[in-house]
Design a protein around this motif. Structure first.
Motif, mmCIF file in Angstrom:
data_model
loop_
_atom_site.group_PDB
_atom_site.id
_atom_site.type_symbol
_atom_site.label_atom_id
_atom_site.label_comp_id
_atom_site.label_asym_id
_atom_site.label_seq_id
_atom_site.Cartn_x
_atom_site.Cartn_y
_atom_site.Cartn_z
ATOM 1 N N GLY A 180 0.848 -1.243 -0.023
ATOM 2 C CA GLY A 180 0.034 0.135 -0.017
ATOM 3 C C GLY A 180 0.795 1.273 0.082
ATOM 4 N N MET A 181 2.049 1.212 0.124
ATOM 5 C CA MET A 181 3.101 2.281 0.110
ATOM 6 C C MET A 181 3.581 2.754 -1.057
ATOM 7 N N ASP A 182 3.379 1.859 -2.228
ATOM 8 C CA ASP A 182 4.025 2.059 -3.491
ATOM 9 C C ASP A 182 3.401 3.491 -4.193
ATOM 10 N N SER A 183 2.265 3.878 -3.805
ATOM 11 C CA SER A 183 1.713 5.289 -4.197
ATOM 12 C C SER A 183 2.307 6.423 -3.306
ATOM 13 N N VAL A 184 2.820 6.015 -2.232
ATOM 14 C CA VAL A 184 3.506 7.189 -1.179
ATOM 15 C C VAL A 184 4.766 7.551 -1.636
ATOM 16 N N PHE A 185 5.784 6.706 -1.856
ATOM 17 C CA PHE A 185 7.046 6.816 -2.106
ATOM 18 C C PHE A 185 7.340 6.616 -3.684
ATOM 19 N N ILE A 186 7.887 7.568 -4.456
ATOM 20 C CA ILE A 186 8.461 7.420 -5.762
ATOM 21 C C ILE A 186 9.670 6.657 -5.930
ATOM 22 N N THR A 187 10.723 7.101 -4.783
ATOM 23 C CA THR A 187 12.013 6.582 -4.766
ATOM 24 C C THR A 187 12.575 6.599 -3.437
ATOM 25 N N LEU A 188 13.145 5.465 -3.032
ATOM 26 C CA LEU A 188 13.822 5.029 -1.983
ATOM 27 C C LEU A 188 15.147 5.242 -1.943
ATOM 28 N N LEU A 189 15.812 5.743 -1.088
ATOM 29 C CA LEU A 189 17.093 6.203 -0.959
ATOM 30 C C LEU A 189 17.951 5.702 0.315
ATOM 31 N N GLU A 190 17.747 4.050 -0.073
ATOM 32 C CA GLU A 190 18.419 3.009 1.052
ATOM 33 C C GLU A 190 19.732 3.300 1.410
ATOM 34 N N ALA A 191 20.682 3.426 0.253
ATOM 35 C CA ALA A 191 21.980 3.542 0.560
ATOM 36 C C ALA A 191 22.519 4.699 1.283
ATOM 37 N N ARG A 192 21.824 6.047 0.880
ATOM 38 C CA ARG A 192 22.072 7.299 1.375
ATOM 39 C C ARG A 192 21.563 7.306 2.963
ATOM 40 N N ALA A 193 20.358 6.843 3.165
ATOM 41 C CA ALA A 193 19.771 6.735 4.324
ATOM 42 C C ALA A 193 20.457 5.960 5.329
ATOM 43 N N LEU A 194 20.952 4.708 4.975
ATOM 44 C CA LEU A 194 21.874 4.011 5.907
ATOM 45 C C LEU A 194 23.321 5.012 6.385
ATOM 46 N N GLU A 195 23.875 5.299 5.130
ATOM 47 C CA GLU A 195 25.280 6.063 5.427
ATOM 48 C C GLU A 195 24.841 7.227 6.325
ATOM 49 N N GLU A 196 23.860 8.004 6.166
ATOM 50 C CA GLU A 196 23.748 9.133 6.945
ATOM 51 C C GLU A 196 23.282 8.683 8.454
ATOM 52 N N ALA A 197 22.444 7.676 8.418
ATOM 53 C CA ALA A 197 22.275 7.007 9.971
ATOM 54 C C ALA A 197 23.292 6.331 10.744
#
Length: 452
Positions: free
Chosen positions: A36-53
């Motif tokens: 149900g979230m496929d219409s909420v997010f167009i792009t996920l930024l996993e690599a960036r998010a984990l690096e920043e986290a």
């Protein structure tokens, strides 16, 4: 994932060691991938998010966090340039656009505060609708009705739903005619639309450059204040929510209070009464400039329509590309393109006069108080099936917010209960242009009293 108290709960958890930025980022990413979230997010930024986290995790463990936003996940409306990603504007025509070379200044500012970018969210195509319906990327359903799919409001639809579903405690949006405030109202959130010149808007795809502004959708006014400080590149200001600023709340008779759905009107009046009982001065009086602005739109058309048509001039001259755009968006662009030159001049010439008149109409310690949207979120199906109702409903949900944009009024959209059927209703606090600091302080006080 993100406790309804918002950012403060995460910062407290990080400081106490009960929460970890990497774990929080992973949970946000997992939720963003959920059914149900496929219409909420167009792009996920996993690599960036984990690096920043991971960088945030190290800072917290070493006792040197960048501030209360360090490690807090957020999402970005897909109008903001982010290095290495396509800024799609939720349009099929931009799926193959060249990826952005650099982050927009707003993205850099929140990254510098330690925030973790999880992804880019859906919106009305080219941000040109207050409903949030998107033909190409899907429509994020309003989470407040599990039985009937309802609009999320737009254009910052995905940003609002990402926060309302607690995937992230903050998502950045843009607002030209109401695109932060409308989805905030329809999803029970806080939306902050500043005066248009308050933040750097470079690297954000425009809709109507003289009207555009950027701001957050969040759970609390306190969270909006933290984002405001970070976007301005300053350390968090100490704003005490318990210190009530001397202020008068003015409910304007006329356009902004007309044709309200009964449930929305009841929720608003109940909240206004509560504020009066809590000691706020609440009065009702005519503010003629508001009705004059509304009359100007009815007579000459809208400035957003004129400027949007100019932004998309090349698209409007390309039949093949235009065939890939939602016909309802094309119709709105064509209407803006067709506004006569004398009407365009009237809208531009009258704007500074009306902005000045609005400044004169409100004392420095006065704020308007009015319903953000005159109706609760309607079902998607009827809007998708009927272009006439789509146009009428779009104009209706944007009516109150569009006036504030034309007058460049900083505005806080706040929840004010439900319409009786469980659907959120919203109210707005607005001040004359440039009075952003005073408005945020007032918003904190109002929020504090309503929670007491």
């Amino acid at each position: 994932m993100t406790d309804a108290r918002g950012i403060a709960a995460l910062a407290q958890g990080y400081a106490q060691g009960s929460l970890d930025p990497v774990d929080v980022a992973r949970r946000a990413l997992d939720q963003a991938r959920a059914p149900g979230m496929d219409s909420v997010f167009i792009t996920l930024l996993e690599a960036r998010a984990l690096e920043e986290a991971r960088a945030s995790q190290a800072r917290w463990r070493e006792g040197r966090p960048l501030g209360p936003l360090d490690g807090v996940p957020l999402a970005w409306k897909d109008l903001f340039d982010m290095a290495g990603t396509v800024t799609t504007c939720a349009s099929d025509t931009r799926r193959q656009a060249v990826p952005a070379a650099t982050d927009a200044p707003a993205v850099r500012a929140l990254a510098a505060a330690g925030m973790v970018s999880v992804g880019k969210t859906n919106l009305s195509e080219f941000a040109f609708s207050g409903l949030g319906i998107n033909l190409h990327f899907g429509t994020p359903p309003n989470p407040h009705d599990a039985a009937v799919p309802r609009i999320p409001g737009g254009s910052s639809s995905g940003s609002a739903v990402a926060v309302a579903r607690q995937v992230v405690p903050c998502a950045m949006g843009t607002d030209t005619s109401g695109s932060i405030r409308v989805p905030a109202a329809l999803n029970g959130l806080v939306g902050w639309k500043p005066s248009s010149a308050r933040y750097d808007q470079r690297g954000v795809f425009p809709l109507a450059p003289s009207l555009d502004s950027i701001g957050p959708l969040v759970q609390t006014v306190a969270d909006a204040c933290l984002i405001d400080d970070a976007l301005l590149g300053r350390a968090p200001l100490l704003r005490a929510s318990t210190e009530r600023p001397a202020a008068r709340l003015v409910i304007p008779s006329g356009t902004l209070m007309s044709e309200l759905e009964p449930g929305v009107a009841a929720a608003f009046e109940d909240t206004a009464e509560r504020l009066a009982k809590r000691g706020f001065i609440v009065e009702r009086r005519a503010i003629p400039v508001l009705d004059l602005a509304h009359h100007l739109f009815a007579t000459f058309g809208t400035l957003v329509g004129i400027e949007a048509a100019a932004v998309h001039r090349e698209l409007l001259d390309d039949p093949a590309a235009l065939a890939r755009v939602d016909a309802r968006i094309v119709q709105r662009l064509r209407l803006g393109q067709a506004i006569p030159a004398q009407n365009r001049q009237a809208l531009r010439n009258n704007r500074p006069l009306l902005v000045a008149a609005m400044t004169a109409a409100l004392a420095a310690d006065e704020a308007l108080l009015f319903p953000t949207v005159p109706m609760a979120a309607p079902p998607i199906a009827a809007l998708a099936a009927d272009p006439v109702w789509f146009a009428q409903c779009n104009a209706r949900v944007l009516r109150n917010t569009m006036i504030g944009s034309y007058l460049d009024m900083p505005t806080l959209a706040l929840p004010c209960g439900t319409d009786g059927a469980g659907l959120p209703a919203g109210m707005s606090l607005a001040m004359a242009t440039g009075r952003d600091e005073a408005l945020l302080a007032l918003g904190l006080a109002v929020e504090h009293e309503l929670a007491a």
